[in-house]
Write a protein that holds these residues in place. Structure first.
Motif, PDB file in Angstrom:
ATOM      1  N   GLY A   1       0.820  -1.202   0.000  1.00 43.54           N
ATOM      2  CA  GLY A   1       0.000   0.000   0.000  1.00 43.54           C
ATOM      3  C   GLY A   1       0.857   1.256   0.000  1.00 43.54           C
ATOM      4  O   GLY A   1       1.750   1.400   0.837  1.00 43.54           O
ATOM      5  N   PHE A   2       0.590   2.155  -0.958  1.00 41.78           N
ATOM      6  CA  PHE A   2       1.364   3.395  -1.043  1.00 41.78           C
ATOM      7  C   PHE A   2       0.422   4.594  -0.984  1.00 41.78           C
ATOM      8  O   PHE A   2       0.505   5.521  -1.775  1.00 41.78           O
ATOM      9  CB  PHE A   2       2.192   3.422  -2.335  1.00 41.78           C
ATOM     10  CG  PHE A   2       3.299   4.437  -2.329  1.00 41.78           C
ATOM     11  CD1 PHE A   2       4.347   4.329  -1.436  1.00 41.78           C
ATOM     12  CD2 PHE A   2       3.297   5.497  -3.213  1.00 41.78           C
ATOM     13  CE1 PHE A   2       5.371   5.263  -1.425  1.00 41.78           C
ATOM     14  CE2 PHE A   2       4.315   6.434  -3.215  1.00 41.78           C
ATOM     15  CZ  PHE A   2       5.357   6.311  -2.309  1.00 41.78           C
TER      16      PHE A   2
ATOM     17  N   ASP B   1       1.451  -1.839  -4.862  1.00 46.67           N
ATOM     18  CA  ASP B   1       0.204  -1.085  -4.919  1.00 46.67           C
ATOM     19  C   ASP B   1      -0.441  -1.347  -6.276  1.00 46.67           C
ATOM     20  O   ASP B   1       0.239  -1.748  -7.235  1.00 46.67           O
ATOM     21  CB  ASP B   1       0.444   0.413  -4.721  1.00 46.67           C
ATOM     22  CG  ASP B   1      -0.811   1.144  -4.268  1.00 46.67           C
ATOM     23  OD1 ASP B   1      -0.871   1.539  -3.094  1.00 46.67           O
ATOM     24  OD2 ASP B   1      -1.733   1.296  -5.085  1.00 46.67           O
ATOM     25  N   THR B   2      -1.749  -1.125  -6.351  1.00 45.36           N
ATOM     26  CA  THR B   2      -2.472  -1.327  -7.608  1.00 45.36           C
ATOM     27  C   THR B   2      -2.613  -0.039  -8.403  1.00 45.36           C
ATOM     28  O   THR B   2      -3.040  -0.073  -9.552  1.00 45.36           O
ATOM     29  CB  THR B   2      -3.881  -1.891  -7.327  1.00 45.36           C
ATOM     30  OG1 THR B   2      -4.575  -1.005  -6.433  1.00 45.36           O
ATOM     31  CG2 THR B   2      -3.797  -3.268  -6.686  1.00 45.36           C
TER      32      THR B   2
ATOM     33  N   LEU C   1      12.446   4.176  -5.756  1.00 41.95           N
ATOM     34  CA  LEU C   1      12.032   3.039  -4.936  1.00 41.95           C
ATOM     35  C   LEU C   1      11.761   1.818  -5.797  1.00 41.95           C
ATOM     36  O   LEU C   1      11.415   1.925  -6.971  1.00 41.95           O
ATOM     37  CB  LEU C   1      10.763   3.387  -4.144  1.00 41.95           C
ATOM     38  CG  LEU C   1      10.815   4.645  -3.272  1.00 41.95           C
ATOM     39  CD1 LEU C   1       9.492   4.811  -2.527  1.00 41.95           C
ATOM     40  CD2 LEU C   1      11.973   4.585  -2.291  1.00 41.95           C
ATOM     41  N   PHE C   2      11.912   0.645  -5.200  1.00 42.89           N
ATOM     42  CA  PHE C   2      11.526  -0.593  -5.864  1.00 42.89           C
ATOM     43  C   PHE C   2      10.006  -0.715  -5.777  1.00 42.89           C
ATOM     44  O   PHE C   2       9.438  -0.642  -4.682  1.00 42.89           O
ATOM     45  CB  PHE C   2      12.166  -1.808  -5.188  1.00 42.89           C
ATOM     46  CG  PHE C   2      13.647  -1.927  -5.442  1.00 42.89           C
ATOM     47  CD1 PHE C   2      14.140  -2.070  -6.725  1.00 42.89           C
ATOM     48  CD2 PHE C   2      14.545  -1.905  -4.391  1.00 42.89           C
ATOM     49  CE1 PHE C   2      15.499  -2.193  -6.961  1.00 42.89           C
ATOM     50  CE2 PHE C   2      15.903  -2.020  -4.609  1.00 42.89           C
ATOM     51  CZ  PHE C   2      16.383  -2.161  -5.906  1.00 42.89           C
ATOM     52  N   VAL C   3       9.349  -0.913  -6.906  1.00 43.03           N
ATOM     53  CA  VAL C   3       7.890  -0.988  -6.902  1.00 43.03           C
ATOM     54  C   VAL C   3       7.418  -2.197  -7.693  1.00 43.03           C
ATOM     55  O   VAL C   3       8.091  -2.656  -8.619  1.00 43.03           O
ATOM     56  CB  VAL C   3       7.258   0.295  -7.492  1.00 43.03           C
ATOM     57  CG1 VAL C   3       7.683   1.514  -6.718  1.00 43.03           C
ATOM     58  CG2 VAL C   3       7.608   0.456  -8.976  1.00 43.03           C
ATOM     59  N   ILE C   4       6.244  -2.696  -7.308  1.00 43.00           N
ATOM     60  CA  ILE C   4       5.570  -3.763  -8.046  1.00 43.00           C
ATOM     61  C   ILE C   4       4.099  -3.391  -8.123  1.00 43.00           C
ATOM     62  O   ILE C   4       3.466  -3.152  -7.090  1.00 43.00           O
ATOM     63  CB  ILE C   4       5.732  -5.132  -7.363  1.00 43.00           C
ATOM     64  CG1 ILE C   4       7.198  -5.580  -7.412  1.00 43.00           C
ATOM     65  CG2 ILE C   4       4.835  -6.179  -8.013  1.00 43.00           C
ATOM     66  CD1 ILE C   4       7.450  -6.909  -6.742  1.00 43.00           C
ATOM     67  N   ILE C   5       3.554  -3.338  -9.330  1.00 41.45           N
ATOM     68  CA  ILE C   5       2.134  -3.033  -9.480  1.00 41.45           C
ATOM     69  C   ILE C   5       1.349  -4.334  -9.434  1.00 41.45           C
ATOM     70  O   ILE C   5       1.687  -5.309 -10.117  1.00 41.45           O
ATOM     71  CB  ILE C   5       1.862  -2.269 -10.795  1.00 41.45           C
ATOM     72  CG1 ILE C   5       0.383  -1.883 -10.869  1.00 41.45           C
ATOM     73  CG2 ILE C   5       2.269  -3.072 -12.015  1.00 41.45           C
ATOM     74  CD1 ILE C   5       0.058  -0.884 -11.965  1.00 41.45           C
TER      75      ILE C   5
ATOM     76  N   ILE D   1       2.287 -11.934  -6.688  1.00 36.95           N
ATOM     77  CA  ILE D   1       2.782 -10.570  -6.476  1.00 36.95           C
ATOM     78  C   ILE D   1       3.721 -10.545  -5.270  1.00 36.95           C
ATOM     79  O   ILE D   1       4.795  -9.926  -5.300  1.00 36.95           O
ATOM     80  CB  ILE D   1       1.614  -9.593  -6.263  1.00 36.95           C
ATOM     81  CG1 ILE D   1       0.726  -9.539  -7.515  1.00 36.95           C
ATOM     82  CG2 ILE D   1       2.131  -8.211  -5.916  1.00 36.95           C
ATOM     83  CD1 ILE D   1       1.437  -9.036  -8.747  1.00 36.95           C
ATOM     84  N   LEU D   2       3.337 -11.222  -4.193  1.00 37.41           N
ATOM     85  CA  LEU D   2       4.188 -11.284  -3.003  1.00 37.41           C
ATOM     86  C   LEU D   2       5.484 -12.032  -3.300  1.00 37.41           C
ATOM     87  O   LEU D   2       6.556 -11.660  -2.812  1.00 37.41           O
ATOM     88  CB  LEU D   2       3.430 -11.956  -1.858  1.00 37.41           C
ATOM     89  CG  LEU D   2       2.266 -11.145  -1.272  1.00 37.41           C
ATOM     90  CD1 LEU D   2       1.425 -12.008  -0.350  1.00 37.41           C
ATOM     91  CD2 LEU D   2       2.776  -9.915  -0.532  1.00 37.41           C
ATOM     92  N   ASP D   3       5.393 -13.084  -4.110  1.00 36.49           N
ATOM     93  CA  ASP D   3       6.608 -13.815  -4.497  1.00 36.49           C
ATOM     94  C   ASP D   3       7.539 -12.919  -5.296  1.00 36.49           C
ATOM     95  O   ASP D   3       8.761 -12.948  -5.120  1.00 36.49           O
ATOM     96  CB  ASP D   3       6.239 -15.052  -5.326  1.00 36.49           C
ATOM     97  CG  ASP D   3       5.809 -16.230  -4.453  1.00 36.49           C
ATOM     98  OD1 ASP D   3       6.301 -16.321  -3.311  1.00 36.49           O
ATOM     99  OD2 ASP D   3       4.996 -17.042  -4.910  1.00 36.49           O
ATOM    100  N   ALA D   4       6.957 -12.108  -6.187  1.00 34.42           N
ATOM    101  CA  ALA D   4       7.775 -11.192  -6.987  1.00 34.42           C
ATOM    102  C   ALA D   4       8.473 -10.163  -6.111  1.00 34.42           C
ATOM    103  O   ALA D   4       9.566  -9.687  -6.438  1.00 34.42           O
ATOM    104  CB  ALA D   4       6.904 -10.482  -8.026  1.00 34.42           C
ATOM    105  N   ALA D   5       7.866  -9.828  -4.982  1.00 28.42           N
ATOM    106  CA  ALA D   5       8.468  -8.865  -4.043  1.00 28.42           C
ATOM    107  C   ALA D   5       9.488  -9.528  -3.129  1.00 28.42           C
ATOM    108  O   ALA D   5      10.115  -8.851  -2.310  1.00 28.42           O
ATOM    109  CB  ALA D   5       7.377  -8.198  -3.221  1.00 28.42           C
TER     110      ALA D   5
END
Length: 350
Positions: free
Chosen positions: A115-116, A138-139, A152-156, A164-168
């Motif tokens: 969450g951002f 964040d979506t 920052l490192f981000v994942i949409i 998504i959590l695995d990718a993070a």
């Protein structure tokens, strides 16, 4: 608007299928493979050197028209995808995402912020200032663009999804902070994270006090209720305004330690390691010279449990962390005394 990469992929697949069908069609009409390939190339690419063999039947004429139309259309579609790719700058973004993905894959013992929004931004700023490596999930594309622009490192994506959590890098993370304003989402994220990594520390945000128990049962290590914290501070400002302003200062601008620093105080964590002279001794024996310039306000044990009101006769153990409120000038001396064999006890040196 359709993604340029999707356009390129669809066009390329359609173009390839057209070529295969065209070659097979000419071969089926009695041409050899090389003649069929040659005919397809000069037809689709519009070279127009002339037919390899006379096309006299209506069926072959219609077939050739179909090859020209479908082949050129798919080729134009692919070209349009490339033009869109360049125009939108997607190629640059893809290369950047690839570099970012490689950076995330190398992270270990990091923090994941789910969450951002308002709370996520504040948390990200504090983590950045402390030098802690972390990944933001964040979506919202615009929010993540802001985070990405800040390096920052981000994942949409949705943090409730395992991929998504695995990718993070959740399996290598040290802490996961779920700070979404939706209690149900925080509960679901907590359940998913705990399943993927039983050992990670999970700090979850709760909007409603009734959610705290649900989050803890779901696997959260700690739960923070911003509304309750804010209400408590407002009450303190009402009931004890002078003391509250002195100790807490501006809650929205500075941290507690920064405010305490204005009056010469600091809150420090001091780990008791093997060989420390404090180990196996009561807290009442630990002092600094004739004037005790510090107070042990809590003790965090090696199992992460916290004694918030340690008794004077509490026996300090190796692995304990002393939470000390001390004068700024006394902090180096305290750390030195904890690490060295020489330490002052009441009435004697040892």
């Amino acid at each position: 608007m359709q993604s340029s990469f999707r356009k390129i992929l669809i066009g390329a697949v359609f173009f390839l299928i057209t070529n295969i069908i065209a070659i097979f069609g000419y071969w089926y009409a009695g041409w050899d493979i090389l003649e069929a390939v040659y005919m397809v190339v000069i037809t689709i690419y519009g070279v127009g050197y002339g037919e390899v063999r006379p096309i006299e039947t209506d069926v072959m004429k219609i077939f050739t028209i179909g090859v020209i139309v479908t082949g050129c259309t798919s080729a134009i579609y692919v070209l349009g995808g490339f033009v869109q790719l360049i125009a939108e700058g997607e190629l640059k973004r893809v290369l950047g995402v690839r570099r970012m993905t490689l950076g995330i894959e190398k992270l270990s013992n990091h923090v994941i912020v789910c969450g951002f929004g308002r709370v996520g931004r504040i948390l990200a700023r504090e983590l950045t200032e402390s030098g802690q490596e972390f990944v933001v999930i964040d979506t919202d594309q615009e929010r993540l663009q802001e985070a990405e622009n800040n390096g920052l490192f981000v994942i949409i994506g949705d943090a409730t999804e395992e991929k998504i959590l695995d990718a993070a890098g959740v399996k290598k993370a040290r802490v996961v902070a779920s700070v979404l304003p939706n209690d149900a989402a925080n509960v679901f994220i907590t359940l998913t994270v705990r399943e993927l990594n039983p050992d990670v520390e999970i700090i979850a945000r709760g909007e409603s006090p009734s959610t705290e128990k649900k989050l803890l049962r779901s696997g959260a290590t700690k739960v923070v209720l911003p509304a309750a914290i804010g209400a408590t501070r407002i009450a303190r400002l009402i009931t004890h305004p002078s003391a509250e302003e002195l100790l807490m200062g501006s809650f929205t601008k500075t941290s507690l330690n920064e405010d305490l620093d204005q009056i010469g105080l600091q809150i420090n964590e001091i780990l008791i390691e093997s060989g420390s002279p404090i180990a196996d001794n009561p807290l009442s024996d630990f002092c600094l010279g004739k004037m005790n310039q510090f107070v042990v306000v809590a003790v965090r044990h090696s199992d992460e449990s916290v004694n918030r009101n340690p008794e004077p006769d509490y026996q300090v153990q190796v692995g304990d962390t002393l939470i000390v409120l001390a004068h700024r000038s006394a902090v180096p001396q305290i750390r030195e005394k904890v690490a060295r064999r020489e330490i002052y006890y009441r009435g004697a040196r040892g």
